[in-house]
Design a protein around this motif. Structure first.
Motif, PDB file in Angstrom:
ATOM      1  N   ARG A  70      -4.654  10.629  -1.392  1.00  0.00           N
ATOM      2  CA  ARG A  70      -3.366   9.951  -1.651  1.00  0.00           C
ATOM      3  C   ARG A  70      -3.775   8.452  -2.012  1.00  0.00           C
ATOM      4  O   ARG A  70      -3.157   7.930  -2.796  1.00  0.00           O
ATOM      5  N   LEU A  71      -4.717   7.674  -1.172  1.00  0.00           N
ATOM      6  CA  LEU A  71      -5.131   6.523  -1.470  1.00  0.00           C
ATOM      7  C   LEU A  71      -6.027   6.343  -2.728  1.00  0.00           C
ATOM      8  O   LEU A  71      -5.599   5.310  -3.705  1.00  0.00           O
ATOM      9  N   ARG A  72      -6.787   7.457  -2.852  1.00  0.00           N
ATOM     10  CA  ARG A  72      -7.656   7.359  -4.115  1.00  0.00           C
ATOM     11  C   ARG A  72      -6.916   7.540  -5.290  1.00  0.00           C
ATOM     12  O   ARG A  72      -7.168   7.045  -6.444  1.00  0.00           O
ATOM     13  N   LEU A  73      -5.749   8.362  -5.178  1.00  0.00           N
ATOM     14  CA  LEU A  73      -5.103   8.377  -6.563  1.00  0.00           C
ATOM     15  C   LEU A  73      -4.565   7.362  -7.139  1.00  0.00           C
ATOM     16  O   LEU A  73      -4.197   7.618  -8.517  1.00  0.00           O
ATOM     17  N   ARG A  74      -4.377   6.281  -6.323  1.00  0.00           N
ATOM     18  CA  ARG A  74      -3.827   4.956  -7.028  1.00  0.00           C
ATOM     19  C   ARG A  74      -4.858   4.392  -8.108  1.00  0.00           C
ATOM     20  O   ARG A  74      -4.419   3.422  -8.848  1.00  0.00           O
ATOM     21  N   ILE A  75      -6.162   4.765  -8.098  1.00  0.00           N
ATOM     22  CA  ILE A  75      -7.213   4.344  -9.195  1.00  0.00           C
ATOM     23  C   ILE A  75      -6.528   4.773 -10.403  1.00  0.00           C
ATOM     24  O   ILE A  75      -6.510   3.970 -11.487  1.00  0.00           O
ATOM     25  N   VAL A  76      -5.943   5.916 -10.788  1.00  0.00           N
ATOM     26  CA  VAL A  76      -5.502   6.577 -11.845  1.00  0.00           C
ATOM     27  C   VAL A  76      -3.989   6.745 -12.118  1.00  0.00           C
ATOM     28  O   VAL A  76      -3.461   7.045 -12.933  1.00  0.00           O
ATOM     29  N   ASP A  77      -3.239   6.578 -10.883  1.00  0.00           N
ATOM     30  CA  ASP A  77      -1.950   6.912 -10.960  1.00  0.00           C
ATOM     31  C   ASP A  77      -1.068   5.701  -9.842  1.00  0.00           C
ATOM     32  O   ASP A  77      -1.304   5.413  -8.773  1.00  0.00           O
ATOM     33  N   LEU A  78      -0.530   4.699 -10.815  1.00  0.00           N
ATOM     34  CA  LEU A  78       0.030   3.667 -10.239  1.00  0.00           C
ATOM     35  C   LEU A  78       1.357   3.900  -9.543  1.00  0.00           C
ATOM     36  O   LEU A  78       1.745   2.939  -8.632  1.00  0.00           O
ATOM     37  N   ASP A  79       2.024   5.128  -9.459  1.00  0.00           N
ATOM     38  CA  ASP A  79       3.254   5.427  -8.745  1.00  0.00           C
ATOM     39  C   ASP A  79       2.743   5.882  -7.414  1.00  0.00           C
ATOM     40  O   ASP A  79       1.686   6.312  -7.293  1.00  0.00           O
ATOM     41  N   PRO A  80       3.703   5.526  -6.350  1.00  0.00           N
ATOM     42  CA  PRO A  80       3.390   5.586  -4.929  1.00  0.00           C
ATOM     43  C   PRO A  80       3.255   7.069  -4.686  1.00  0.00           C
ATOM     44  O   PRO A  80       3.734   7.848  -5.357  1.00  0.00           O
ATOM     45  N   ALA A  81       2.258   7.563  -3.792  1.00  0.00           N
ATOM     46  CA  ALA A  81       2.115   9.163  -3.513  1.00  0.00           C
ATOM     47  C   ALA A  81       2.696   9.210  -2.304  1.00  0.00           C
ATOM     48  O   ALA A  81       1.888   8.898  -1.268  1.00  0.00           O
ATOM     49  N   PRO A  82       3.944   9.478  -1.696  1.00  0.00           N
ATOM     50  CA  PRO A  82       4.205   9.304  -0.245  1.00  0.00           C
ATOM     51  C   PRO A  82       3.607  10.471   0.545  1.00  0.00           C
ATOM     52  O   PRO A  82       3.183  11.470   0.078  1.00  0.00           O
TER      53      PRO A  82
END
Length: 435
Positions: A70-82
């Motif tokens: 979920r933290l690594r997802l911020r590289i390509v997805d700027l929306d929060p991942a709860p």
């Protein structure tokens, strides 16, 4: 609006020159590294699981990997991942394990971890090899020819023996680097969408979390009311009784002191001070939680507050049933604060309180014929009441145009209590006005 994902960025004309191709490369490259490490960890835990030592760690390893993903997802997805997990209702490892074992999110994270460790990370590296490795190999043809001297092989297949051939290969590599950025970003977007689907809460889980928050908020309100009543009881049964005894003792001492002397004067002052403190303490106890509210309900308490108001108040509250204690307390103090503001600031000659309960909602209106212009942001005390009512999922609305009139409206959703759960004491609520 700026793109939030690679798929949104693909539609932009300056996509190859922006940061999203680099983001896609970083996401796929880090996925290859994390997946390979996860594969090694799963292999080790699988071996230990044969002896039942690594089985619990194997089953719950997806939770840690899911948090990292979920933290690594911020590289390509700027929306929060709860985080999809609930907080345990009790402390301790046993409570944590029970909650996690019963959550669908735990097993979705485990499935994602196994998928990443076996299938996804080789695909990530394969996409990088085609989308980045092939163009870079072609671009490096002139440099490799210069190093090797006579000839060099490009991509282990094409033999380059001259600089025109090498420059042609580099030109093809540059074109491919731009062209392949699009499918590479599309694959990164698909990988991110898969991770979001498996590692973030579903709609039903979000509703469950919201329900838990509402229930927890209601418990906090009940605990707050219970603490208020405990303080009221301690003041009534402890400090007030001692002050009554002190007042009586001082009164008896005044009778025994010689009249007209300095001792009698000091005792008289002490007796008067003790009486004043006792009066103030009684007012404080009434302000914490008036007895009439506990015994007879909101209607009678509002009628009593109207009788004590400096401004004449008409009341229409006689049809109210008994309501939950937290609702009655919040509505009562909202009404009292409104009456206090009317007496201090409005210049009104008449006020009116109307309270009704219907369709599962308590509606309380406090109106006055004053000059209006009430603004809660100027510190009238209503902002705190609005927060307290919001805790009960209620709303507080103020309509106060300059010149008046002013209307304060409180709406709190709540059920009426059954007769068996209501107080057994008789309840009265009268309509009255007083100047």
């Amino acid at each position: 609006m700026d793109p939030r994902t690679p798929w949104q960025a693909l539609t932009r004309p300056r996509f190859p020159l922006g940061p999203w191709p680099w983001r896609a490369v970083g996401y796929l490259a880090s996925g290859g590294l994390v997946g390979a490490a996860a594969g090694i960890v799963f292999l080790v835990l699988g071996v230990f699981s044969l002896f039942l030592l690594g089985l619990p760690l194997l089953l719950f390893s997806g939770i840690a990997l899911g948090r990292a993903e979920r933290l690594r997802l911020r590289i390509v997805d700027l929306d929060p991942a709860p985080d999809p997990h609930r907080l345990p209702s009790a402390p301790g490892l046993a409570a944590w394990l029970r909650v996690r074992a019963g959550e669908q999110a735990t097993w979705r994270e485990l499935a994602y971890a196994l998928l990443l460790a076996t299938v996804l990370w080789p695909l990530d590296l394969l996409v990088l090899a085609v989308g980045v490795g092939l163009p870079v190999a072609l671009l490096s043809a002139p440099f490799r020819l210069a190093v090797d001297g006579q000839e060099t092989k490009v991509v282990k297949a094409y033999l380059v023996t001259s600089y025109p051939e090498a420059l042609g290969a580099a030109l093809v590599g540059a074109v491919l680097l731009v062209a392949l950025a699009y499918p590479l970003a599309a694959v990164a977007g698909a990988r991110a969408a898969l991770a979001r689907a498996l590692l973030t809460p579903r709609e039903t889980e979000r509703q469950g979390v919201i329900g838990e928050v509402i229930a927890s908020r209601a418990r906090l309100v009940d605990a707050f009311e219970a603490e208020r009543r405990r303080i009221e009881r301690d003041l009534h049964d402890g400090a007030q009784q001692r002050l009554v005894a002190l007042t009586m003792t001082l009164g008896l001492a005044r009778l025994d002191a010689p009249p007209g002397g300095p001792l009698a004067e000091q005792l008289a002052k002490a007796h008067a001070e003790a009486g004043q403190v006792l009066t103030e303490l009684r007012e404080l106890i009434r302000g914490i939680h008036p007895q009439v509210l506990a015994d007879y309900g909101l209607g009678a308490a509002l009628a009593d507050a109207a009788d004590r108001s400096f401004t004449p108040v008409d009341t229409d509250v006689s049809s109210l049933p008994r309501l939950p204690a937290s609702v009655e307390s919040a509505a009562y103090f909202a009404g009292c604060e409104a009456l206090a503001n009317i007496g201090k600031h409005s210049g009104a000659r008449l006020a009116r309180i109307t309270a009704r309960h219907g369709d599962g909602v308590l509606r309380l209106d406090v109106e006055d014929d004053g000059h209006g212009g009430a603004d809660p942001s100027r510190g009238s005390g209503l902002t705190g009441l609005a927060d307290r009512i919001a805790v009960l999922d209620g709303t507080l609305t103020i309509m106060s145009p300059p010149g008046g009139p002013t209307l304060l409206r409180v709406e709190i959703p709540c059920p009426a209590l059954s007769e068996s759960s209501a107080s057994s004491s008789p309840r009265t609520a009268s309509s009255s006005g007083r100047g």
